[in-house]
Design a protein around this motif. Structure first.
Motif, PDB file in Angstrom:
ATOM      1  N   LYS A 134      -2.119  27.832  13.085  1.00  0.00           N
ATOM      2  CA  LYS A 134      -3.116  28.750  14.096  1.00  0.00           C
ATOM      3  C   LYS A 134      -3.576  27.751  15.032  1.00  0.00           C
ATOM      4  CE  LYS A 134      -5.909  32.217  14.945  1.00  0.00           C
ATOM      5  NZ  LYS A 134      -5.437  33.721  15.154  1.00  0.00           N
ATOM      6  N   ILE A 135      -3.302  27.999  16.362  1.00  0.00           N
ATOM      7  CA  ILE A 135      -3.660  27.066  17.357  1.00  0.00           C
ATOM      8  C   ILE A 135      -4.987  27.403  17.870  1.00  0.00           C
ATOM      9  CG2 ILE A 135      -3.350  26.310  19.874  1.00  0.00           C
ATOM     10  CD1 ILE A 135      -0.478  27.070  19.744  1.00  0.00           C
ATOM     11  N   LEU A 136      -6.264  26.691  17.578  1.00  0.00           N
ATOM     12  CA  LEU A 136      -7.354  26.717  17.693  1.00  0.00           C
ATOM     13  C   LEU A 136      -7.878  26.369  19.296  1.00  0.00           C
ATOM     14  CD1 LEU A 136      -9.121  25.697  14.309  1.00  0.00           C
ATOM     15  CD2 LEU A 136      -8.466  28.209  15.115  1.00  0.00           C
ATOM     16  N   GLY A 137      -6.986  25.273  19.665  1.00  0.00           N
ATOM     17  CA  GLY A 137      -7.186  24.639  21.100  1.00  0.00           C
ATOM     18  C   GLY A 137      -5.955  23.789  21.525  1.00  0.00           C
ATOM     19  N   CYS A 138      -5.503  24.235  22.745  1.00  0.00           N
ATOM     20  CA  CYS A 138      -4.219  23.522  23.368  1.00  0.00           C
ATOM     21  C   CYS A 138      -4.705  23.054  24.663  1.00  0.00           C
ATOM     22  CB  CYS A 138      -3.264  24.471  23.229  1.00  0.00           C
ATOM     23  SG  CYS A 138      -3.522  26.020  24.305  1.00  0.00           S
ATOM     24  N   PHE A 166      -9.732  25.818  24.911  1.00  0.00           N
ATOM     25  CA  PHE A 166     -10.382  25.093  24.094  1.00  0.00           C
ATOM     26  C   PHE A 166      -9.559  23.817  24.019  1.00  0.00           C
ATOM     27  CE2 PHE A 166     -12.668  28.334  21.380  1.00  0.00           C
ATOM     28  CZ  PHE A 166     -13.439  29.012  22.757  1.00  0.00           C
ATOM     29  N   ASN A 167     -10.616  22.676  23.542  1.00  0.00           N
ATOM     30  CA  ASN A 167      -9.963  21.264  23.606  1.00  0.00           C
ATOM     31  C   ASN A 167      -8.733  21.444  22.236  1.00  0.00           C
ATOM     32  OD1 ASN A 167     -13.092  19.774  23.909  1.00  0.00           O
ATOM     33  ND2 ASN A 167     -11.360  20.081  25.431  1.00  0.00           N
ATOM     34  N   SER A 168      -8.303  20.322  22.004  1.00  0.00           N
ATOM     35  CA  SER A 168      -7.197  20.268  21.140  1.00  0.00           C
ATOM     36  C   SER A 168      -7.528  20.495  19.350  1.00  0.00           C
ATOM     37  CB  SER A 168      -6.424  18.646  21.127  1.00  0.00           C
ATOM     38  OG  SER A 168      -5.817  18.796  22.445  1.00  0.00           O
ATOM     39  N   LYS A 176     -15.119  29.474  14.192  1.00  0.00           N
ATOM     40  CA  LYS A 176     -15.982  30.780  13.852  1.00  0.00           C
ATOM     41  C   LYS A 176     -15.314  31.916  14.602  1.00  0.00           C
ATOM     42  CE  LYS A 176     -19.889  28.251  12.221  1.00  0.00           C
ATOM     43  NZ  LYS A 176     -21.360  28.435  11.882  1.00  0.00           N
ATOM     44  N   LYS A 177     -14.682  31.530  15.655  1.00  0.00           N
ATOM     45  CA  LYS A 177     -14.111  32.910  16.458  1.00  0.00           C
ATOM     46  C   LYS A 177     -12.964  33.369  15.833  1.00  0.00           C
ATOM     47  CE  LYS A 177     -11.497  33.840  20.742  1.00  0.00           C
ATOM     48  NZ  LYS A 177     -11.316  33.141  21.957  1.00  0.00           N
ATOM     49  N   HIS A 178     -12.287  32.615  15.238  1.00  0.00           N
ATOM     50  CA  HIS A 178     -10.972  33.186  14.220  1.00  0.00           C
ATOM     51  C   HIS A 178     -11.321  33.248  12.750  1.00  0.00           C
ATOM     52  CE1 HIS A 178      -8.405  32.698  17.953  1.00  0.00           C
ATOM     53  NE2 HIS A 178      -8.967  31.798  18.055  1.00  0.00           N
ATOM     54  N   ARG A 179     -12.699  33.026  12.520  1.00  0.00           N
ATOM     55  CA  ARG A 179     -13.017  33.516  11.178  1.00  0.00           C
ATOM     56  C   ARG A 179     -12.375  32.811  10.226  1.00  0.00           C
ATOM     57  NH1 ARG A 179     -14.002  40.232  11.361  1.00  0.00           N
ATOM     58  NH2 ARG A 179     -15.517  40.023  12.938  1.00  0.00           N
ATOM     59  N   ILE A 180     -12.008  31.166  10.314  1.00  0.00           N
ATOM     60  CA  ILE A 180     -11.589  30.601   9.404  1.00  0.00           C
ATOM     61  C   ILE A 180     -12.652  29.488   8.939  1.00  0.00           C
ATOM     62  CG2 ILE A 180     -10.037  28.344   9.193  1.00  0.00           C
ATOM     63  CD1 ILE A 180      -8.520  29.497  11.611  1.00  0.00           C
ATOM     64  N   GLU A 240      -0.668  28.565  23.198  1.00  0.00           N
ATOM     65  CA  GLU A 240      -1.620  29.506  23.726  1.00  0.00           C
ATOM     66  C   GLU A 240      -2.864  29.492  22.610  1.00  0.00           C
ATOM     67  OE1 GLU A 240      -1.894  30.789  26.594  1.00  0.00           O
ATOM     68  OE2 GLU A 240       0.052  30.686  27.242  1.00  0.00           O
ATOM     69  N   ASP A 241      -3.934  29.163  23.269  1.00  0.00           N
ATOM     70  CA  ASP A 241      -5.157  29.480  22.002  1.00  0.00           C
ATOM     71  C   ASP A 241      -5.221  30.690  21.262  1.00  0.00           C
ATOM     72  OD1 ASP A 241      -6.114  27.208  23.411  1.00  0.00           O
ATOM     73  OD2 ASP A 241      -8.014  27.992  23.964  1.00  0.00           O
ATOM     74  N   GLY A 242      -5.265  30.628  20.016  1.00  0.00           N
ATOM     75  CA  GLY A 242      -5.366  31.785  19.274  1.00  0.00           C
ATOM     76  C   GLY A 242      -4.025  32.171  18.546  1.00  0.00           C
ATOM     77  N   LYS A 243      -2.832  31.663  19.210  1.00  0.00           N
ATOM     78  CA  LYS A 243      -1.533  32.114  18.609  1.00  0.00           C
ATOM     79  C   LYS A 243      -1.177  31.562  17.202  1.00  0.00           C
ATOM     80  CE  LYS A 243       3.022  32.718  20.423  1.00  0.00           C
ATOM     81  NZ  LYS A 243       4.005  32.408  21.489  1.00  0.00           N
ATOM     82  N   GLU A 244      -0.468  32.395  16.495  1.00  0.00           N
ATOM     83  CA  GLU A 244      -0.250  32.025  15.164  1.00  0.00           C
ATOM     84  C   GLU A 244       1.277  31.779  15.300  1.00  0.00           C
ATOM     85  OE1 GLU A 244      -1.619  34.422  11.935  1.00  0.00           O
ATOM     86  OE2 GLU A 244      -3.631  34.539  12.851  1.00  0.00           O
ATOM     87  N   TYR A 245       1.631  30.774  14.302  1.00  0.00           N
ATOM     88  CA  TYR A 245       3.306  30.511  14.082  1.00  0.00           C
ATOM     89  C   TYR A 245       3.484  30.445  12.691  1.00  0.00           C
ATOM     90  CZ  TYR A 245       3.140  28.992  19.051  1.00  0.00           C
ATOM     91  OH  TYR A 245       2.758  29.030  20.420  1.00  0.00           O
ATOM     92  N   ILE A 246       4.757  30.757  12.124  1.00  0.00           N
ATOM     93  CA  ILE A 246       5.200  30.378  10.900  1.00  0.00           C
ATOM     94  C   ILE A 246       6.428  29.383  11.049  1.00  0.00           C
ATOM     95  CG2 ILE A 246       6.356  31.283   8.812  1.00  0.00           C
ATOM     96  CD1 ILE A 246       4.917  34.129   9.423  1.00  0.00           C
ATOM     97  N   ILE A 247       6.303  28.146  10.429  1.00  0.00           N
ATOM     98  CA  ILE A 247       6.965  27.018  10.676  1.00  0.00           C
ATOM     99  C   ILE A 247       7.956  27.151   9.580  1.00  0.00           C
ATOM    100  CG2 ILE A 247       7.322  24.668  11.305  1.00  0.00           C
ATOM    101  CD1 ILE A 247       4.346  25.130  12.234  1.00  0.00           C
ATOM    102  N   SER A 248       9.174  27.074   9.363  1.00  0.00           N
ATOM    103  CA  SER A 248      10.056  27.098   8.338  1.00  0.00           C
ATOM    104  C   SER A 248      10.673  25.684   8.349  1.00  0.00           C
ATOM    105  CB  SER A 248      11.168  28.007   8.442  1.00  0.00           C
ATOM    106  OG  SER A 248      10.504  29.401   8.434  1.00  0.00           O
TER     107      SER A 248
END
Length: 247
Positions: free
Chosen positions: A7-11, A21-23, A47-51, A236-244
């Motif tokens: 989960k990208i919290l900041g890029c 957001f910052n890295s 907190k924005k992404h409820r983690i 992108e901020d907030g984007k999710e990835y699955i890495i295999s």
């Protein structure tokens, strides 16, 4: 086939260009959850992404600039408030303990933030390997502001390899750092401008990298303005990835 979640919290860069957001990158795996970088905006992003902050087992820092580690004292303040008991690994260049003590004294004098937390520091230098059980970290020296002790890091977990450049201009260390990585997160602050300590798209696009997937981060205004011309994937901020990867 092994998979981990990102989960990208900041890029964003140091100036939050484009409102980013910052890295900060949050990885969740079957054995360990960890933050890669903890820029100044990280607690807000969590907190924005409820983690939940208590779900973080380790924080890995590439170098000592505020947009990469400036949020760590606020994360620790949150965990102090929550009476966290479980250990938190902090993996960084040498000196993080002194920097956090100074930050605590500066921002929250008399609060004694660090005393009740079970922080386990893991310091590194160039070309070292750190073993956190299910997470193995390898370090590579890169070229950025020397006083920040800049490094790229290569992380192996659950059969997946993630490489990260940190902040750097081009260096041949990027080749072994990113070699055959399932994901290489690479800073690309500029499009064509040449600036000491940072990469440009013009330089990076002329390099022959052997990673399986390349994700650009830390984009400045020039890169954001020319985003339509970029051929690589952009974080992108907030984007999710699955890495295999292969386990």
């Amino acid at each position: 086939m092994a998979c981990i979640n990102l989960k990208i919290l900041g890029c964003g860069d140091a100036f939050c260009s484009g409102g980013k957001f910052n890295s900060a990158f949050f990885f969740s795996t079957s054995h360990i959850n960890f933050l890669l970088e903890c820029g100044a905006t990280t607690l807000l992003a969590l907190k924005k992404h409820r983690i939940p902050t208590h779900s973080i087992d380790a924080v890995i820092i590439s170098h000592f600039h505020g947009d990469h580690f400036g949020g760590l004292i606020f994360l620790l303040l949150e965990e102090k408030k929550n009476k966290r008991e479980k250990p938190l690994y902090i993996v960084s260049p040498i000196g993080m303990d002194d920097k956090l003590k100074a930050a605590a004294d500066l921002f929250y004098p008399g609060s004694d933030i660090l005393s009740d937390l079970n922080i386990i520091y893991k310091f590194y230098g160039a070309h070292q390997q750190l073993d956190l059980g299910s997470l193995v970290i390898k370090t590579f020296p890169v070229i950025h502001s020397p006083d920040t002790l800049p490094h790229g890091v290569r992380m192996e977990v659950d059969g997946v390899t993630i490489a990260y450049s940190g902040d750097t201009e081009w260096t041949e260390e990027i080749i072994p750092l990113s070699d055959e990585a399932d994901l290489f997160i690479c800073e690309c602050n500029f499009y064509s401008t040449e600036s000491a300590g940072h990469l440009s798209y013009k330089v990076l696009s002329n390099k022959d990298l052997n990673c399986k997937r390349l994700l650009l981060t830390h984009l400045g205004e020039e890169m954001l303005h020319l985003k339509a011309d970029i051929q690589y994937e952009v974080a992108e901020d907030g984007k999710e990835y699955i890495i295999s990867g292969i386990k």
